[in-house]
Write an enzyme that holds these catalytic residues in place. Structure first.
Site, PDB file in Angstrom:
ATOM      1  N   CYS B 447       0.940  -0.983   0.538  1.00  0.00           N
ATOM      2  CA  CYS B 447       0.172   0.594  -0.055  1.00  0.00           C
ATOM      3  C   CYS B 447       1.089   1.330   0.346  1.00  0.00           C
ATOM      4  O   CYS B 447       0.567   2.138  -0.788  1.00  0.00           O
ATOM      5  CB  CYS B 447      -1.364   0.098   1.157  1.00  0.00           C
ATOM      6  SG  CYS B 447      -2.351  -1.436   1.293  1.00  0.00           S
ATOM      7  N   GLU B 449       4.536   0.636   1.255  1.00  0.00           N
ATOM      8  CA  GLU B 449       5.933   1.251   2.000  1.00  0.00           C
ATOM      9  C   GLU B 449       6.900   1.342   0.633  1.00  0.00           C
ATOM     10  O   GLU B 449       7.483   0.685  -0.891  1.00  0.00           O
ATOM     11  CB  GLU B 449       6.449  -0.370   2.382  1.00  0.00           C
ATOM     12  CG  GLU B 449       5.323  -1.016   3.562  1.00  0.00           C
ATOM     13  CD  GLU B 449       3.202  -1.367   3.085  1.00  0.00           C
ATOM     14  OE1 GLU B 449       3.297  -0.628   2.275  1.00  0.00           O
ATOM     15  OE2 GLU B 449       3.534  -2.641   3.402  1.00  0.00           O
TER      16      GLU B 449
END
Ligand code: SF4
Ligand code: SF4
Lengths: 306, 806
Positions: B447, B449
Site C-alpha cells: 500500500c 511501503e
C-alpha cells in the site's frame, strides 16, 4: 501596518478554505453578513440580515428538548415535530446551541476583527502561492460593512495577498471606493439591466450599480461580470445581450453565467423563512450553452459557472 | 466520463479500451473466487519425498513440483499468459506450510458463508485438503511460532494490542525484486552467475557449505521457472494448431515463441518484457502466500524495450497499450485465501500488488515517459482493485502529467495514490542509509511501503493499536472493556496532578507494548528462517546471490521492519481533550472522565462529557493545539519504535496505515477520551477521525504536514474525501492538482489519496449524518455541508453523483 486597521471589527457568517469557484487559484472566502438587496433566489439567506440569527436543522434534531429547557427567554416550542423559535423573543444568546448534542442548532454570524480573519486567511498562503489564489470577500454584500471590508482588504494587500470581492456594487461611491482600491479583481453581479424591473424584483433600482461599474472599470480595476441565470426572471436574450453590451462598453472582458440552483432552499426553512421560487427549474446544460452561443457575437469570454 | 475532453498530453498517448480488453475484463469481473487444492497436494507430496533433505532444498523442490504439475491455462483472448490456480480464473491455491489450523476450522462452513471474502469450495477440494491436514499437524509456521512465543508476549498478543496478522501465518511479499536484471540476463544468466560462485566456494568452510545449499536451491528454482514458461509455449503451440481464426492463431504462435524464449533468456522486445514482468510477479506468488508482492516501476523497467520496438517499427502504441491492459487484468486474477481474522484486517482481497509510475531517475531527473501515460490509460480502462497503483510526484513532475493523474483519480477508484519524492527520498536515506541514487529509484510495495532497490521489508511488523495504549495509560494498565490487567501499572489516573504524568504513563505503556511487539516479530522471523526459506524470491533480490543467503536469513542488500500505529488521531485527540478539559481548563476531573469512559458515556452526565470531549480541538483542522499533540504523540511512538532492530539487525520504521484493522481493533477498545464510543472503529491511517475535520482539504493537509513524516519511512496514508462536484470541470481539476502539488512538494507530504465520494457513501451519510459532518458540496458562491441539506436535495445530489459515476 496600522494597528487600528487590524482591530476593526465586522460581522461575518463563515470563512471557507479551499474555495475554487470564486476567483483565480485556491482561495479562502470570507462571507460578510448583511445585504441591501433582496433577491428571491438568494442561495445564502443567512447572509441577508446583518444581525446574528439562530439556524435550526430539523433532520439533525433528535427532539430531546434540551434547548427548550435552557432558553430563559421562553423562545422555543415544539410544534409538529420540530423546534420552533419565536424570533421576537429570542435574544440570540446562543445557549440553546451550546446544549444541543446533535449540532442541530447554530448561531449564524460572528463579530470578528480584521486580525482574526487574517490569521485564518494566512493559513493557506502556501496554497495561494502555487495556485495564484488569495482571499475573496463575499456575502452577503461586502459593501454593507464598507469600513470593515476596506480595512480587511487593505490588511491583505499589505501582506501581499491577491484580493477579490464578489459584490452587487450597490453602495455610495465614497464608501465603495476605499474597498475597491485594495481589490485586484471585482466579481460584479449584474442581475437585471432594466432598472424598473430590477426594482420590482430586487427592491432597488440599478442606476447606482451600473454607474459604479463604469467608474470601477475606468479606474483600471479588472471586473468580471457575473449573471445569475434565473429562468423567468432574467434569462431573456434581451437582458443578457444588454448586459453583454454594457460590459463591452465599459471595457469588461469576461462574463460568467451562474446557473440557478436550489441548494439554498433548505436554509430558508432552517431560518424560519419562506422560499419563494418553488416552481423554478434548474436550467439545463444545453440551455446554458445555447445562451452562451447567443452571446458569441460580443467579443467577450463567456463562461458557465464561476 | 470516458470521453476525452481535454488533452493534457499528446493525443497519441490517449488510447481507448479495445473490445478484447472489454471482453477479458468482463470475464475477470464475473468469475467468482474459488478454492483450489492442487498446490497444496503437490507441496505435500514434495515434502513427503524430501524429508531427509535440508529445508532450503525441500522448499526449492516443492516449488519445482508445483510448477511442473499444476494445471496451466491460456484463456481466450489473452496475450500475456500464466495462471495462479488450477480452478478457473480467480482460483486461490492453498499454502499449508504456513498453517492449516484455520482452514480445518473454516473449510466446511465458514469459507463459503463468512461476511467478507467468501469462496466457492467444491466438494473435491474439501476432500483433497482434508486428506493432507494430518500430515501438516505440528509442522507449520503458525504452530511453531505459537509454541515458541514467550508467555507474556503471547498474553499481550492475544489481548490484541497488536497483531502481525497474515504474517504470522503467511510468507513475505514486501520485497523490491529485480525485474531489470531478469530482463537483461534471464534465468540463464542467473544460473551462470550462481554456478560461477559455486565453483569459487571453499569446501572446507562451514559458511560456504551453507551458501552451497542456497545456490543449489536457486539452480532448482531457476530451472523450474524456465520449464514452467516452456509448458506455456507448448500449450500455445498446441492451441495454435487447433485455432481456425487466423488472427488468434498468429497470436498464439507469438505466445509460444515468447514463452520459449523468456524468462530463460534476455528479453528481446516489449512483449517479451511484459511477459517476464508477469512471470516474475506470478512465480513469487506461487512460491509463497506473502502479501503485497509488487511489480514496481514498470514504466522504467519496460521503457528501453518499448522505445526500441517503437523506433524499429515493430510495435504500435495501440499494441503496447493492449499488452499493458492485459498485464493489469492479470494482476486481478491473483487471489489468496486467508482466515476470518485476517479478512477483517484485510477485507476485499487486497493483494496490493503495487505498480509505481513517474518520479525520478537515479540521477534525479524527471522519469515520466510515454509508458507512464499508457499506464494511466490502463488504469482508466481496467479500474479494478489491482494494481495498487501509485504515482511519484516531485518538484519537476510535468504539469500535464499531474493533470492526467488528477483526471484518472476523478474516476473514483481512489487510485493512483500520490507520493511525494521530496520527503520519501530523505526518509529512505535517513532510515536505511542507502545511497542517494538507489533511494531515488524507490518504488512503492504494497500500500505505502517505500522500497528502494535491494530492500526487503519484513512487513508487516504489526497493526499496533495506539488508541488502546493511550487508554491503558489513562486506566493504570487495565483494559477498560474486560477489566483485565494487560499493561504496566503506571499509576492511578485520578491521582495525576499534571498532564506530564499522563504523558509519562503513555511513554511507559508504549515502550512496554512495543517491546513485546518486537519480540513477537522476532519469533515469527526465526520460524520463517527455519521452515520457509523463499528461494525463488531470493534469487531475484539484490544481495542474496552475492551473499549466498536467502532473504529469510537477511540475504537482501537492505532491510527494514515496519510497524503500523492504528488509531493515531483517536489517540492524539484523546490526549488533547484530557489536557485541555482536565488540566488546562479544569472543566472535568480525571475521576469524572474515568467514570464516563468506564460506562461508555452512560446517562445525561456521560453524554454531556462526551459532547465536551467531542468539541475539544481535533487533528485535521489546521489547529495548532490539536496538531501539536499529534506531533508530540507520534514522536513518542517513533522514539520507542526506532530503539529496536529486527532479526537481521536492521531498523524498525513506522508505517501509518491501518487497512481494515480499525474495525477489529475498535471492537477491543473501550470508550476513548476523544469522545469515541466503545467498540466503534478507531481512526484510519494518518487521516483525521471521521467527521472531525471541518475546515476542508487544505486544513487536513496542513495538519498532516506538522507530523515529522520523515520518520514514517515505510510510508503513510492520508485519505481525502471529495465529492465529484469539486472536481468536475477542468479549472477545478487544475486547482485540485495544484493543491496536491503544494502538499507533496512544498509541504513535503509523503502521500495523499483521494476518495471521490460515490452515491453509496452519500446514502450512508443520509442515514448517519453524524459520521459525515465534513462532507461538503460546493458550487460557485455557495457551499453546504451535505448532512444539512434537505432530504430531497440530498436525493438530487445522489442522483447526480450516480449519473456521473461512469
Ligand atoms: S437540543 Fe438540539 S437535538 Fe435537542 S431538541 Fe433542541 S435542537 Fe433538537
Ligand atoms: S439563542 Fe438564547 S434566547 Fe434564542 S432560542 Fe436560543 S437560548 Fe433562547
Amino acid at each position: 501596518m496600522e494597528k487600528s486597521l487590524l482591530s476593526k471589527s465586522g460581522i461575518i457568517f463563515d470563512i471557507q478554505r479551499y474555495s475554487i469557484h470564486d476567483g483565480p487559484g485556491i482561495r479562502t472566502i470570507v462571507f460578510i453578513k448583511g445585504c441591501p438587496l433582496k433577491c428571491p433566489w438568494c442561495a445564502n439567506p443567512e447572509s441577508q440580515k446583518m444581525t446574528l440569527e439562530i439556524m435550526y436543522s430539523k433532520n439533525l434534531c433528535s427532539l430531546c428538548k434540551r434547548c427548550i429547557e435552557v432558553c430563559s427567554s421562553n423562545a422555543l416550542k415544539e410544534v409538529n415535530g420540530r423546534i420552533k423559535v419565536d424570533r421576537e423573543l429570542c435574544r440570540v444568546c446562543g445557549k440553546c446551541c451550546q446544549v444541543c448534542l446533535m449540532d442541530a442548532r447554530k448561531i449564524v454570524g460572528k463579530r470578528v476583527t480584521v486580525d482574526e480573519v487574517l490569521s485564518v486567511v494566512e493559513k493557506d498562503r502556501i496554497f495561494y502561492e502555487r495556485s495564484g489564489g488569495g482571499i475573496t470577500l463575499s456575502g452577503g454584500e461586502p459593501l454593507m460593512q464598507p469600513e470593515f471590508s476596506a480595512a480587511l482588504l487593505a490588511a491583505c494587500k499589505d501582506k501581499g495577498l491577491h484580493t477579490v470581492i464578489e459584490t452587487s456594487g450597490y453602495q455610495k461611491w465614497e464608501l465603495l471606493w476605499p474597498v475597491i482600491i485594495n481589490t485586484d479583481l471585482v466579481l460584479l453581479d449584474i442581475k437585471i439591466m432594466d432598472s424598473s424591473l430590477h426594482k420590482e424584483v430586487i427592491g432597488v433600482p440599478n442606476e447606482l450599480i451600473l454607474d459604479n461599474a463604469k467608474r470601477i472599470s475606468e479606474s483600471g480595476k479588472e471586473i468580471i461580470i457575473r449573471i445569475p441565470v434565473i429562468p423567468g426572471y432574467n434569462d431573456s436574450i434581451d437582458n443578457l445581450s444588454n448586459t453583454a453590451e454594457f460590459a463591452t462598453k465599459i471595457g469588461v472582458k469576461e462574463i460568467h453565467l451562474l446557473p440557478y440552483h436550489r441548494l439554498g432552499e433548505s436554509k430558508y426553512e432552517r431560518l424560519g423563512r419562506k422560499y419563494e421560487l418553488k416552481d423554478i427549474k434548474v436550467p439545463s446544460k444545453e440551455y446554458l450553452e445555447h445562451l452562451v452561443d447567443r452571446l458569441q457575437k460580443y467579443n467577450l469570454e463567456i463562461r458557465i459557472g464561476g | 466520463m470516458l470521453q476525452t475532453r481535454v488533452s493534457y498530453c499528446e493525443e497519441k498517448f490517449r488510447k481507448p479500451i479495445t473490445n478484447r480488453i472489454k471482453r477479458m475484463r468482463e470475464e475477470v469481473v464475473s468469475s467468482k473466487p474459488i478454492l483450489c487444492s492442487e498446490r497444496a497436494l503437490l507441496v505435500t507430496e514434495a515434502y513427503k519425498e524430501t524429508e531427509n533433505e535440508p529445508m532450503i532444498i525441500r522448499r526449492a523442490k516443492a516449488f519445482e513440483k508445483v510448477l511442473k504439475n499444476m494445471t496451466i491455462e491460456i484463456w481466450d483472448d489473452e496475450l500475456i499468459v500464466g495462471n495462479h490456480g488450477g480452478n478457473g480464473r480467480r482460483s486461490a491455491p492453498v499454502f499449508p506450510e504456513w498453517g492449516t489450523y484455520w482452514l480445518e476450522k473454516e473449510l466446511d462452513e465458514i469459507l463459503e458463508s463468512r461476511k467478507q471474502d467468501r469462496f466457492i469450495v467444491p466438494q473435491k477440494v474439501k476432500e483433497d485438503l482434508k486428506s493432507i491436514f494430518p500430515y501438516w499437524k505440528g509442522k507449520t509456521v503458525y504452530e511453531r511460532y505459537r509454541a515458541m512465543l514467550p508467555e507474556e508476549t503471547k498474553r499481550i498478543r492475544d489481548a490484541y494490542i497488536f497483531t502481525r496478522d497474515l504474517f504470522e501465518r503467511g510468507g513475505y511479499g514486501h520485497a523490491a525484486y529485480d525485474t531489470p536484471k531478469v530482463l537483461k540476463v534471464g534465468f540463464k544468466g542467473i544460473k551462470e552467475e550462481v554456478q560461477e560462485r559455486l565453483r569459487k566456494l571453499e569446501k572446507t568452510n562451514a559458511k560456504d557449505q551453507e551458501k552451497r545449499l542456497f545456490y543449489e536451491a536457486v539452480l532448482i528454482t531457476s530451472d523450474a521457472a524456465i520449464h514452467f514458461a516452456h509448458r506455456f509455449s507448448e500449450k500455445a503451440k498446441f492451441l495454435a494448431k487447433k485455432e481456425t481464426n487466423e488472427v488468434r492463431k498468429r497470436e498464439l504462435e507469438k505466445i509460444a515463441e515468447v514463452c520459449a524464449w523468456v524468462p530463460e533468456n534476455p528479453a528481446r522486445d516489449f512483449w517479451e518484457a511484459v511477459q517476464v514482468a508477469w512471470f516474475l510477479q506470478l512465480l513469487v506468488q506461487i512460491e509463497s502466500n506473502g502479501n503485497s508482492v509488487s511489480p514496481g516501476r514498470l514504466d522504467q523497467y519496460l521503457y528501453p524495450y518499448f522505445k526500441k520496438d517503437l523506433e524499429e517499427g515493430r510495435l504500435t502504441i495501440e499494441q503496447a497499450q493492449e499488452l499493458l491492459d492485459c498485464f493489469w487484468l492479470k494482476l486481478n486474477e491473483i487471489i489468496k485465501v486467508w482466515d476470518k481474522e485476517a479478512t477483517r484486517v484485510h477485507p476485499g482481497f487486497p493483494m496490493t500488488q503495487d505498480v509505481t509510475i513517474g518520479g525520478q531517475t537515479p540521477d534525479g531527473f524527471d522519469a515520466t515517459n510515454e509508458l507512464s501515460y499508457l499506464m494511466l490509460n490502463a488504469q482508466e480502462h481496467i479500474r479494478l482493485q489491482n494494481p495498487q497503483f501509485t504515482v511519484r510526484i516531485h518538484k519537476n513532475t510535468p504539469d500535464d502529467f499531474l493533470m492526467r493523474v488528477a483526471e484518472v483519480v476523478r474516476f473514483g477508484t481512489g487510485m493512483p495514490a500520490m507520493f511525494g519524492d521530496e520527503i520519501c527520498i530523505p526518509a529512505i536515506i535517513r532510515t536505511t542509509g542507502v545511497p542517494l541514487d538507489r533511494a531515488r529509484d524507490y518504488r512503492i510495495v504494497g500500500c505505502a511501503e517505500l522500497t528502494p532497490r535491494g530492500l526487503q521489508g519484513r512487513a508487516n511488523g504489526a497493526y499496533f493499536n495506539v488508541a488502546r495504549v493511550v487508554d491503558l495509560a489513562l486506566n493504570d494498565g487495565v483494559d477498560r472493556l474486560t477489566g483485565e490487567k494487560i499493561g504496566l501499572s503506571t499509576g492511578d489516573p485520578t491521582k495525576f496532578k499534571t498532564f506530564n504524568e499522563v504523558i509519562d504513563a503513555v511513554k511507559k505503556q508504549m515502550a512496554y507494548f512495543i517491546e513485546h511487539n518486537v519480540t513477537n516479530n522476532l519469533i515469527v522471523d526465526m520460524v520463517q528462517r527455519e521452515l520457509t526459506p523463499h528461494v525463488f524470491l531470493s534469487s531475484i533480490i539484490e544481495g542474496c546471490i552475492e551473499k549466498g543467503r536467502d532473504i529469510t536469513w537477511g540475504g537482501s542488500l537492505y532491510g527494514v521492519t515496519p510497524t503500523q500505529p492504528v488509531g493515531m488521531a483517536t489517540a492524539a485527540d484523546s490526549l488533547t481533550a484530557v489536557k485541555k478539559l482536565v488540566f488546562d481548563e479544569k472543566k472535568l476531573t480525571m475521576a469524572e472522565l474515568k467514570e464516563a469512559l468506564d460506562s461508555n458515556f452512560e446517562g445525561v452526565r456521560g453524554e454531556e462529557i462526551r459532547q465536551m470531549l467531542l468539541k475539544a480541538p481535533k487533528y485535521g483542522n489546521d489547529d495548532d493545539e490539536a496538531d501539536f499533540m499529534v506531533k508530540k504523540f507520534t514522536d513518542i511512538f517513533f522514539d520507542e519504535l526506532e530503539k529496536h532492530r529486527d532479526i537481521d539487525g536492521r531498523p524498525y520504521a513506522t508505517l501509518i496505515l491501518t487497512l481494515g484493522s480499525t474495525v477489529p481493533h475498535g471492537w477491543r477498545t473501550g470508550a476513548t477520551a476523544d469522545g469515541r464510543k466503545a467498540k466503534t472503529p478507531v481512526s484510519d491511517s494518518m487521516s483525521p477521525t471521521n467527521g472531525a475535520d471541518k475546515n476542508g482539504p487544505t486544513a487536513v493537509l496542513k495538519s498532516a504536514s506538522k507530523i515529522d513524516q520523515i520518520r514514517t519511512m515505510q510510508g503513510n496514508i492520508l485519505n481525502l474525501k471529495f465529492n465529484r462536484s469539486i472536481l468536475e470541470d477542468e479549472r477545478a481539476l487544475r486547482k485540485f492538482a495544484l493543491m496536491i502539488r503544494t502538499y507533496l512538494v512544498d509541504l513535503k507530504g509523503l502521500e495523499v489519496q483521494v476518495n471521490v465520494v460515490d452515491s453509496k457513501t452519500l446514502r450512508d451519510a443520509q442515514k448517519h449524518p453524524e459520521k459525515y459532518k465534513d462532507l461538503i458540496i460546493r458550487v460557485a458562491g455557495y457551499s453546504a455541508r451535505f448532512v444539512e441539506l434537505a432530504k430531497e436535495m440530498q436525493d438530487d445530489i445522489i442522483a447526480r453523483t450516480e449519473h456521473e459515476a461512469l
